[in-house]
Design an enzyme around this catalytic site. Structure first.
Site, PDB file in Angstrom:
ATOM      1  N   TYR A  19     -10.182   8.285 -14.215  1.00 43.45           N
ATOM      2  CA  TYR A  19     -10.916   9.227 -13.360  1.00 43.45           C
ATOM      3  C   TYR A  19     -11.752  10.212 -14.176  1.00 43.45           C
ATOM      4  CZ  TYR A  19      -7.310   7.523 -10.163  1.00 43.45           C
ATOM      5  OH  TYR A  19      -6.471   6.726  -9.434  1.00 43.45           O
ATOM      6  N   ASP A 241       2.733   3.749   3.844  1.00 41.06           N
ATOM      7  CA  ASP A 241       2.612   3.915   2.395  1.00 41.06           C
ATOM      8  C   ASP A 241       3.276   5.242   2.021  1.00 41.06           C
ATOM      9  OD1 ASP A 241       1.832   4.443  -0.189  1.00 41.06           O
ATOM     10  OD2 ASP A 241      -0.291   3.995   0.128  1.00 41.06           O
TER      11      ASP A 241
END
Length: 422
Positions: A19, A241
């Site tokens: 990132y 999730d």
């Protein structure tokens, strides 16, 4: 200015960081040791860690019980392939997860990262329909603000506009992405999408209570109940999730428990090993598993990561579950939650602050924007804390075992750093 250690200067030119725009991003900090809620740097500084290494180190770093379990397993058998062989740590962990998970979630498929756990869940959902003779159910309904990982299938079910994967539109498969049904307007849009795509949907996929990397966006338990009813109405699995929210982060062992909702497939990772080793799990109900139980070899789930069920990682996970049983982790989460809410509340009066919120061991300050992300990160380090804001939020997800003084150091640093923005 202390010179970085030789390993740092020699190795940094050869690593590709996550990132990060490597050309412009400031150099990372050189860490040499961890203990509890602290990270020791090569230059001698110590930082109070506000995010528990991407939310994984729920018991704090270097917990002796986990370390001892890993050492014992290392001496006996660090790894053996999970094809044709099994071992005690994996089978014990599967049994314990099945007992711990809500409802009929009782079949555990091990992987080595959260993204792969979600990929396996998606694969299960599609093949479930194929094994039942239903063709064409190959799409997923997911939600804006959602994040499920960086691999290609996972990218397709993340927020397509606000997320980091927008550049891959046209490469990843197009899914059905709508707003979470939080109110009358979004519920109507959700129902419209269900009706329009009912025959092609394989599953509904969501993060329960908190959309984590999408911006720490909270929603209430009724949203999950709506999703459960919707999945049942069109005969598809509900995948939740819980890679971020699982293992106490929101105040209950699993976030879905707060809504009384049992998914058909549950994904777990991050805090599963207490932040020590990579491990993930996709847990399915017996009903899902039964769709693969067949005399036909083609009905098998053809997936198998090389390090699936790694013995060291499973030993760490079993030790982590021991700690949840022996130590008052959920009580600690409730205590941390109250301190986060109180400590971050002064931010509400600061210029540019949109919202301040806390749930379990998650504290969030949402801003109109963050103009100088690198500068804000630097100010946190100068104040002796490690905090990684992203997008337009500053957040804390500390270890559940963090001391009151350390937590105060974190919240005070955020209040002060945001006040300095003017």
């Amino acid at each position: 200015m202390i010179e970085p250690p030789p390993w740092f200067a020699k190795g940094l030119p050869h690593v590709w960081l996550p990132y990060a725009q490597m050309k412009t991003t400031p150099p990372p900090l050189a860490a040499v040791a961890t203990q509890g809620s602290r990270i020791k740097l090569a230059d001698g500084r110590e930082l109070v860690d506000g995010i528990a290494s991407w939310w994984t180190a729920c018991h704090g770093y270097n917990h002796p019980h986990i370390a001892q379990a890993v050492r014992r397993q290392l001496e006996a058998m660090p790894h053996v392939m999970f094809g044709g062989l099994v071992h005690e740590q994996a089978l014990t962990l599967a049994r314990r997860l099945a007992q711990l998970a809500p409802g009929g979630l009782n079949r555990v498929f091990f992987t080595d990262s959260g993204s792969v756990a979600v990929e396996v869940a998606m694969k299960m959902a599609v093949q479930l329909h194929l094994n039942r003779g239903e063709r064409g159910r190959v799409k997923f309904l997911s939600f804006r603000g959602g994040y499920h990982g960086d691999t290609f299938a996972c990218m397709s079910v993340c927020d397509p506009d606000e997320g980091m994967h927008a550049a891959f539109a046209g490469v990843v498969p197009a899914q059905i992405v709508v707003d979470l049904p939080r109110d009358e307007e979004s519920e109507k849009a959700f129902e419209t999408a269900l009706a329009a795509h009912e025959g092609e949907l394989a599953a509904i996929l969501a993060e329960p209570l908190v959309q984590g990397a999408g911006g720490m966006i909270f929603h209430d338990a009724e949203v999950l109940r709506r999703l459960r009813r919707a999945a049942d109405s069109i005969g598809v699995p509900l995948i939740l999730d819980e890679i971020f929210t699982g293992f106490g982060r929101t105040g209950t062992m699993f976030a879905c428990e707060a809504a009384g909702v049992v998914p058909d497939i549950l994904t777990l990772s991050k805090a599963l090993t207490g932040g020590t080793l990579p491990l993930a799990a996709t847990i399915a109900t017996g009903e899902v598993f039964d769709a693969f139980w067949s005399d036909d070899p083609a009905h098998a789930l053809m997936h198998g990561p090389t390090f699936m069920g790694n013995a060291l990682a499973c030993a760490a996970a079993n030790a982590s579950l021991d700690l949840f049983e022996r130590e008052p982790r959920l009580d600690q989460v409730a205590h941390v939650s109250a301190l986060l809410a109180r400590g971050l509340e002064p931010c509400r009066d600061l210029k540019g602050v949109v919202d301040v919120r806390a749930l379990g061991a998650i504290g969030v300050v949402e801003l109109e924007k963050i103009s100088d992300l690198a500068g804000l990160k630097r100010r946190f380090v100068e104040r002796g804390v490690f905090v990684r804001p992203f997008g337009r939020i500053v957040y804390l997800t500390p270890a559940f075992t963090i001391s009151d003084d350390e937590l105060a150091t974190l919240t005070q640093a955020i209040v002060a750093a945001l006040a300095e923005r003017g």
